[in-house]
Design a protein around this motif. Structure first.
Motif, PDB file in Angstrom:
ATOM      1  N   GLY A 170      15.821  14.349  36.762  1.00 45.41           N
ATOM      2  CA  GLY A 170      16.864  14.533  36.021  1.00 45.41           C
ATOM      3  C   GLY A 170      17.675  13.485  35.821  1.00 45.41           C
ATOM      4  N   MET A 171      19.218  13.745  35.589  1.00 47.69           N
ATOM      5  CA  MET A 171      20.249  12.792  35.156  1.00 47.69           C
ATOM      6  C   MET A 171      20.294  11.939  36.291  1.00 47.69           C
ATOM      7  SD  MET A 171      21.944  11.668  32.600  1.00 47.69           S
ATOM      8  CE  MET A 171      21.760  12.860  31.492  1.00 47.69           C
ATOM      9  N   ALA A 172      20.478  12.281  37.575  1.00 41.09           N
ATOM     10  CA  ALA A 172      20.596  11.489  38.714  1.00 41.09           C
ATOM     11  C   ALA A 172      19.499  10.384  38.784  1.00 41.09           C
ATOM     12  CB  ALA A 172      20.526  12.394  39.856  1.00 41.09           C
ATOM     13  N   GLY A 173      18.419  10.732  38.273  1.00 42.98           N
ATOM     14  CA  GLY A 173      17.217   9.638  38.412  1.00 42.98           C
ATOM     15  C   GLY A 173      17.533   8.686  37.382  1.00 42.98           C
ATOM     16  N   ILE A 174      17.867   9.168  36.215  1.00 45.16           N
ATOM     17  CA  ILE A 174      18.262   8.290  35.234  1.00 45.16           C
ATOM     18  C   ILE A 174      19.306   7.312  35.431  1.00 45.16           C
ATOM     19  CG2 ILE A 174      19.033   8.025  32.860  1.00 45.16           C
ATOM     20  CD1 ILE A 174      17.645  10.577  32.106  1.00 45.16           C
ATOM     21  N   MET A 175      20.531   7.821  35.992  1.00 42.29           N
ATOM     22  CA  MET A 175      21.724   6.878  36.375  1.00 42.29           C
ATOM     23  C   MET A 175      21.178   5.863  37.450  1.00 42.29           C
ATOM     24  SD  MET A 175      24.036   7.571  34.573  1.00 42.29           S
ATOM     25  CE  MET A 175      25.272   6.561  35.289  1.00 42.29           C
ATOM     26  N   ARG A 176      20.233   6.439  38.371  1.00 42.43           N
ATOM     27  CA  ARG A 176      20.070   5.479  39.477  1.00 42.43           C
ATOM     28  C   ARG A 176      19.034   4.450  38.922  1.00 42.43           C
ATOM     29  NH1 ARG A 176      16.447   3.362  41.978  1.00 42.43           N
ATOM     30  NH2 ARG A 176      14.836   4.174  40.749  1.00 42.43           N
ATOM     31  N   LYS A 177      18.082   4.609  37.884  1.00 43.89           N
ATOM     32  CA  LYS A 177      17.196   3.731  37.279  1.00 43.89           C
ATOM     33  C   LYS A 177      18.133   2.750  36.592  1.00 43.89           C
ATOM     34  CE  LYS A 177      13.052   2.304  37.060  1.00 43.89           C
ATOM     35  NZ  LYS A 177      12.228   2.176  38.283  1.00 43.89           N
ATOM     36  N   VAL A 178      19.285   3.100  35.732  1.00 43.76           N
ATOM     37  CA  VAL A 178      20.121   2.307  35.183  1.00 43.76           C
ATOM     38  C   VAL A 178      20.758   1.252  36.053  1.00 43.76           C
ATOM     39  CG1 VAL A 178      22.238   2.002  33.698  1.00 43.76           C
ATOM     40  CG2 VAL A 178      20.555   3.717  33.139  1.00 43.76           C
ATOM     41  N   LYS A 179      21.247   1.752  37.153  1.00 44.80           N
ATOM     42  CA  LYS A 179      21.883   0.761  38.205  1.00 44.80           C
ATOM     43  C   LYS A 179      20.900   0.004  38.607  1.00 44.80           C
ATOM     44  CE  LYS A 179      25.350   4.298  39.954  1.00 44.80           C
ATOM     45  NZ  LYS A 179      25.726   5.044  40.963  1.00 44.80           N
ATOM     46  N   GLU A 180      19.603   0.369  38.925  1.00 45.47           N
ATOM     47  CA  GLU A 180      18.564  -0.523  39.160  1.00 45.47           C
ATOM     48  C   GLU A 180      18.252  -2.000  38.277  1.00 45.47           C
ATOM     49  OE1 GLU A 180      13.973   0.124  39.184  1.00 45.47           O
ATOM     50  OE2 GLU A 180      14.773   1.183  41.163  1.00 45.47           O
ATOM     51  N   TRP A 181      18.383  -1.327  37.033  1.00 43.84           N
ATOM     52  CA  TRP A 181      18.188  -2.358  36.173  1.00 43.84           C
ATOM     53  C   TRP A 181      19.211  -3.577  36.082  1.00 43.84           C
ATOM     54  CZ3 TRP A 181      17.490   1.615  31.542  1.00 43.84           C
ATOM     55  CH2 TRP A 181      16.358   2.411  31.710  1.00 43.84           C
ATOM     56  N   TRP A 182      20.396  -3.130  36.123  1.00 37.90           N
ATOM     57  CA  TRP A 182      21.766  -3.788  36.316  1.00 37.90           C
ATOM     58  C   TRP A 182      21.607  -4.642  37.509  1.00 37.90           C
ATOM     59  CZ3 TRP A 182      25.300  -6.133  33.754  1.00 37.90           C
ATOM     60  CH2 TRP A 182      26.501  -6.669  34.302  1.00 37.90           C
ATOM     61  N   LYS A 183      21.333  -4.245  38.688  1.00 38.78           N
ATOM     62  CA  LYS A 183      21.199  -5.202  39.718  1.00 38.78           C
ATOM     63  C   LYS A 183      19.981  -5.964  39.663  1.00 38.78           C
ATOM     64  CE  LYS A 183      23.238  -1.319  42.724  1.00 38.78           C
ATOM     65  NZ  LYS A 183      22.709  -0.321  43.780  1.00 38.78           N
ATOM     66  N   ALA A 184      19.056  -5.730  39.076  1.00 36.90           N
ATOM     67  CA  ALA A 184      17.863  -6.497  38.777  1.00 36.90           C
ATOM     68  C   ALA A 184      18.279  -7.682  38.067  1.00 36.90           C
ATOM     69  CB  ALA A 184      16.745  -5.747  38.551  1.00 36.90           C
ATOM     70  N   TRP A 185      18.938  -7.453  37.136  1.00 31.45           N
ATOM     71  CA  TRP A 185      19.582  -8.497  36.248  1.00 31.45           C
ATOM     72  C   TRP A 185      20.157  -9.184  36.948  1.00 31.45           C
ATOM     73  CZ3 TRP A 185      24.024 -10.152  34.068  1.00 31.45           C
ATOM     74  CH2 TRP A 185      24.117 -11.066  33.208  1.00 31.45           C
ATOM     75  N   ILE A 186      21.317  -9.016  37.678  1.00 29.94           N
ATOM     76  CA  ILE A 186      22.037  -9.884  38.392  1.00 29.94           C
ATOM     77  C   ILE A 186      21.232 -10.658  39.477  1.00 29.94           C
ATOM     78  CG2 ILE A 186      23.787  -9.604  40.221  1.00 29.94           C
ATOM     79  CD1 ILE A 186      24.964  -9.083  37.459  1.00 29.94           C
ATOM     80  N   LEU A 187      20.386  -9.955  40.166  1.00 28.90           N
ATOM     81  CA  LEU A 187      19.539 -10.737  41.102  1.00 28.90           C
ATOM     82  C   LEU A 187      18.861 -12.130  40.457  1.00 28.90           C
ATOM     83  CD1 LEU A 187      18.997 -10.278  44.133  1.00 28.90           C
ATOM     84  CD2 LEU A 187      16.866  -9.048  43.530  1.00 28.90           C
ATOM     85  N   GLU A 188      18.511 -11.795  39.310  1.00 30.52           N
ATOM     86  CA  GLU A 188      17.710 -12.638  38.413  1.00 30.52           C
ATOM     87  C   GLU A 188      18.528 -13.931  37.895  1.00 30.52           C
ATOM     88  OE1 GLU A 188      14.545 -13.136  37.045  1.00 30.52           O
ATOM     89  OE2 GLU A 188      13.544 -11.271  37.758  1.00 30.52           O
ATOM     90  N   THR A 189      19.922 -13.768  38.117  1.00 29.90           N
ATOM     91  CA  THR A 189      20.729 -14.504  37.582  1.00 29.90           C
ATOM     92  C   THR A 189      21.161 -15.407  38.764  1.00 29.90           C
ATOM     93  OG1 THR A 189      22.860 -13.231  37.834  1.00 29.90           O
ATOM     94  CG2 THR A 189      21.803 -13.272  35.762  1.00 29.90           C
ATOM     95  N   ALA A 190      20.959 -14.771  39.902  1.00 31.78           N
ATOM     96  CA  ALA A 190      21.548 -15.437  41.251  1.00 31.78           C
ATOM     97  C   ALA A 190      20.513 -16.109  41.873  1.00 31.78           C
ATOM     98  CB  ALA A 190      22.083 -14.424  42.093  1.00 31.78           C
TER      99      ALA A 190
END
Length: 207
Positions: A78-98
Motif C-alpha cells: 500500500g501507500m506505506a510501502g510506496i513512501m518507504r520505497k521513495v525514502k529508500e531511493w533518496w537515501k541510495a542516491w545520497i549514499l552514491e554521492t558520498a
C-alpha cells in the motif's frame, strides 16, 4: 544463538569473481546507475501497480539493498510501502554521492545476511566451505551470490531437507548470468558448471 556473527574484510580480500557474481545476479548495471536503476524501477513499478500493491516491490539495486540492510526497514504494501520505497531511493542516491562504488560494494558484501545468524561474505565462506572468502573458486562464488535472496532456503546442512537440486539450479543460473554478461569465459563457465553438477563440496566451518 541469535547473536550476529560478522567479520569485516577489505575489498582486496574479496575475489573479483564473487563481486561479479553478486553484481551479475543482483544489479548488472551497478557501475552505471546513481543508486537507482531506472529501467528496473519502472518494471517493478508496473508490476506493483498491476498487483494493486500486494506484490513485493522488487527492482532494488545493490545500493538500495545496502540502505535496507543498514536501516532494517522492510517492504510494506500500500501507500506505506510506496513512501518507504521513495525514502529508500533518496537515501541510495545520497549514499552514491558520498561513497565510491568500491566502498558501496565492500560495505554491502560485509553486511548482507548469508546464513543462520551469519552476516557478510567472509563468515558465509567459512560457514559453507570452511574457507576464507579469498579462497573461493568461481562455482563457490556463484553459490554464495545465488542464495542472497533466501539463504535459509538453500542451506545444504539441513538434515530434514535435501536442497542439492535447488542449489544446483540456482548456482547454474548465476554462472549463466556471469557468462552472458562477460564476467567469465566459456571455459570458466564449463569448468564451474561441471563442479556444480558433480555437487559442491560443503564443509561446515566454525564461525
Amino acid at each position: 544463538s541469535g547473536e550476529e556473527k560478522r567479520r569485516v574484510v577489505p575489498l582486496s580480500e574479496i575475489p573479483q569473481n564473487l563481486q561479479n557474481a553478486y553484481i551479475a545476479i543482483e544489479d548488472k548495471r551497478f557501475y552505471d546507475h546513481n543508486g537507482v536503476d531506472l529501467k528496473r524501477t519502472f518494471g517493478a513499478t508496473v508490476t506493483y501497480i498491476l498487483h494493486k500493491g500486494h506484490s513485493s516491490y522488487g527492482g532494488s539495486t545493490i545500493t538500495q539493498q545496502l540502505v535496507k540492510n543498514i536501516t532494517k526497514e522492510d517492504d510494506r504494501s500500500g501507500m506505506a510501502g510506496i513512501m518507504r520505497k521513495v525514502k529508500e531511493w533518496w537515501k541510495a542516491w545520497i549514499l552514491e554521492t558520498a561513497l565510491s562504488k568500491d566502498e558501496i560494494i565492500t560495505s554491502y558484501l560485509n553486511v548482507i545476511y548469508t546464513g543462520p545468524s551469519i552476516y557478510g561474505v567472509e563468515n558465509g565462506a567459512k560457514y559453507y566451505f570452511d574457507e576464507h572468502v579469498s579462497n573461493l573458486d568461481i562455482a563457490e562464488c556463484a553459490f554464495l551470490a545465488g542464495i542472497n535472496h533466501a539463504p535459509n532456503s538453500y542451506n545444504p546442512f539441513k538434515e530434514s531437507t535435501d536442497n542439492s537440486e535447488i542449489i544446483r539450479k540456482r548456482t547454474t543460473t548465476v554462472l549463466s548470468e556471469m557468462k552472458d554478461q562477460g564476467k567469465i569465459s566459456e571455459e570458466e563457465y564449463n569448468t564451474a558448471k561441471a563442479e556444480v553438477d558433480e555437487g559442491l563440496h560443503f564443509e561446515k566451518g566454525n564461525t
